[in-house]
Design an enzyme around this catalytic site. Structure first.
Site, PDB file in Angstrom:
ATOM      1  N   GLY A   1       0.861  -1.054  -0.233  1.00 46.55           N
ATOM      2  CA  GLY A   1      -0.062  -0.068   0.033  1.00 46.55           C
ATOM      3  C   GLY A   1       1.008   1.290   0.035  1.00 46.55           C
ATOM      4  O   GLY A   1       1.766   1.396   0.077  1.00 46.55           O
TER       5      GLY A   1
ATOM      6  N   SER B   1       2.671   4.704   0.967  1.00 47.16           N
ATOM      7  CA  SER B   1       3.454   5.334   2.098  1.00 47.16           C
ATOM      8  C   SER B   1       2.351   6.218   3.078  1.00 47.16           C
ATOM      9  O   SER B   1       1.627   6.892   2.629  1.00 47.16           O
ATOM     10  CB  SER B   1       4.420   6.542   1.815  1.00 47.16           C
ATOM     11  OG  SER B   1       5.143   7.024   3.088  1.00 47.16           O
ATOM     12  N   GLY B   2       2.067   5.809   4.293  1.00 49.80           N
ATOM     13  CA  GLY B   2       1.188   6.380   5.279  1.00 49.80           C
ATOM     14  C   GLY B   2      -0.154   5.667   5.255  1.00 49.80           C
ATOM     15  O   GLY B   2      -0.954   6.031   5.948  1.00 49.80           O
ATOM     16  N   SER B   3      -0.238   4.471   4.337  1.00 50.84           N
ATOM     17  CA  SER B   3      -1.686   3.986   4.591  1.00 50.84           C
ATOM     18  C   SER B   3      -1.875   3.028   5.700  1.00 50.84           C
ATOM     19  O   SER B   3      -3.052   2.668   5.884  1.00 50.84           O
ATOM     20  CB  SER B   3      -1.393   2.827   3.132  1.00 50.84           C
ATOM     21  OG  SER B   3      -0.575   1.872   3.389  1.00 50.84           O
TER      22      SER B   3
ATOM     23  N   LYS C   1       0.697   0.233   6.828  1.00 50.98           N
ATOM     24  CA  LYS C   1       1.049  -0.964   6.877  1.00 50.98           C
ATOM     25  C   LYS C   1       1.996  -1.381   7.968  1.00 50.98           C
ATOM     26  O   LYS C   1       1.821  -2.402   8.647  1.00 50.98           O
ATOM     27  CB  LYS C   1       2.084  -1.155   5.459  1.00 50.98           C
ATOM     28  CG  LYS C   1       1.446  -0.747   4.059  1.00 50.98           C
ATOM     29  CD  LYS C   1       2.370  -0.922   3.068  1.00 50.98           C
ATOM     30  CE  LYS C   1       3.369  -0.057   3.084  1.00 50.98           C
ATOM     31  NZ  LYS C   1       3.284   1.657   3.233  1.00 50.98           N
TER      32      LYS C   1
ATOM     33  N   SER D   1       5.800  -1.450  -2.293  1.00 49.38           N
ATOM     34  CA  SER D   1       5.783  -2.733  -3.518  1.00 49.38           C
ATOM     35  C   SER D   1       4.827  -2.340  -4.561  1.00 49.38           C
ATOM     36  O   SER D   1       3.875  -2.967  -4.686  1.00 49.38           O
ATOM     37  CB  SER D   1       5.748  -3.995  -2.741  1.00 49.38           C
ATOM     38  OG  SER D   1       4.477  -4.158  -1.848  1.00 49.38           O
TER      39      SER D   1
END
EC number: 2.7.1.25
Length: 206
Positions: free
Chosen positions: A32, A34-36, A38, A106
């Site tokens: 996902g 950046s900042g999602s 994960k 990714s």
């Protein structure tokens, strides 16, 4: 079924390693923006499964790039090589009987498919941490999105580089609408049965 081959003519089979660890090794791959969310989910998942007596370990950008991948930069080629190495390390850890949790942007479906091929399709669980760029940017305490929009960070996923969302992830969570607990529940509901051996379940029923 993925055929696991150990070096040096090991006398310990993959089945024996699974029995010793009392789990089915799986790679839980969180992808996902950046900042999602994960890393938050990865840490919570590790905590949950560890205290349920599963053998788990997290791989993320920090512990990979501080050692094994410290020679790599952030060009497209180096990012692909970084993920390839993550896949190879994950395979070794799965072969040893561990369950691995990976939290990496990714962005390329091709790279994620390559990792699935490295570890074996049956051992790969893809978790799509779905969150809009706008919400991710609001959460960005490091200011990475702001730097990317100023051109200070080239090829930043979601700003100056594309993100290819999974077409058919094993599980999808929506962290802008769901609480962490709700997202966790969706992931655990899928993952826990996949990594549980009957022997493990019987052990805790004694």
């Amino acid at each position: 079924m993925t055929k696991t081959i150990f070096p040096f003519d090991s006398q310990i089979s993959y089945e024996q390693r699974k029995e010793a660890m009392m789990q089915e090794p799986r790679l839980i791959w969180l992808t996902g923006l950046s900042g999602s969310g994960k890393s938050t989910l990865a840490l919570r998942l590790e905590h949950y499964f560890f205290f349920k007596h599963f053998k788990v370990f997290i791989l993320d950008g920090d512990n990979m790039r501080s050692g094994l991948c410290s020679d790599l930069g952030f060009s497209e080629e180096d990012r692909k090589e970084n993920l390839r190495r993550v896949g190879e390390v994950s395979k070794l850890m799965l072969d040893a009987g561990l369950t691995v949790i990976c939290a990496f942007i990714s962005p390329s479906g091709e790279d994620r498919s390559a990792i699935k091929n490295i570890v074996g399709e049956q051992r790969f669980i893809e978790v799509y941490v779905n969150c809009t760029v706008e919400v991710c940017e609001e959460r960005d305490v490091k200011g990475l999105y702001a730097k990317a929009r100023k051109g200070l960070i080239p090829n930043f996923t979601g700003v100056s580089a594309p993100y290819d969302p999974p077409a058919l992830p094993d599980v999808e969570v929506h962290t802008a609408e769901e609480t962490v607990e709700e997202s966790m529940y969706k992931i655990i509901k899928l993952v826990e049965p996949a990594i549980s051996l009957q022997t493990l379940q019987a052990y805790y029923c004694i």
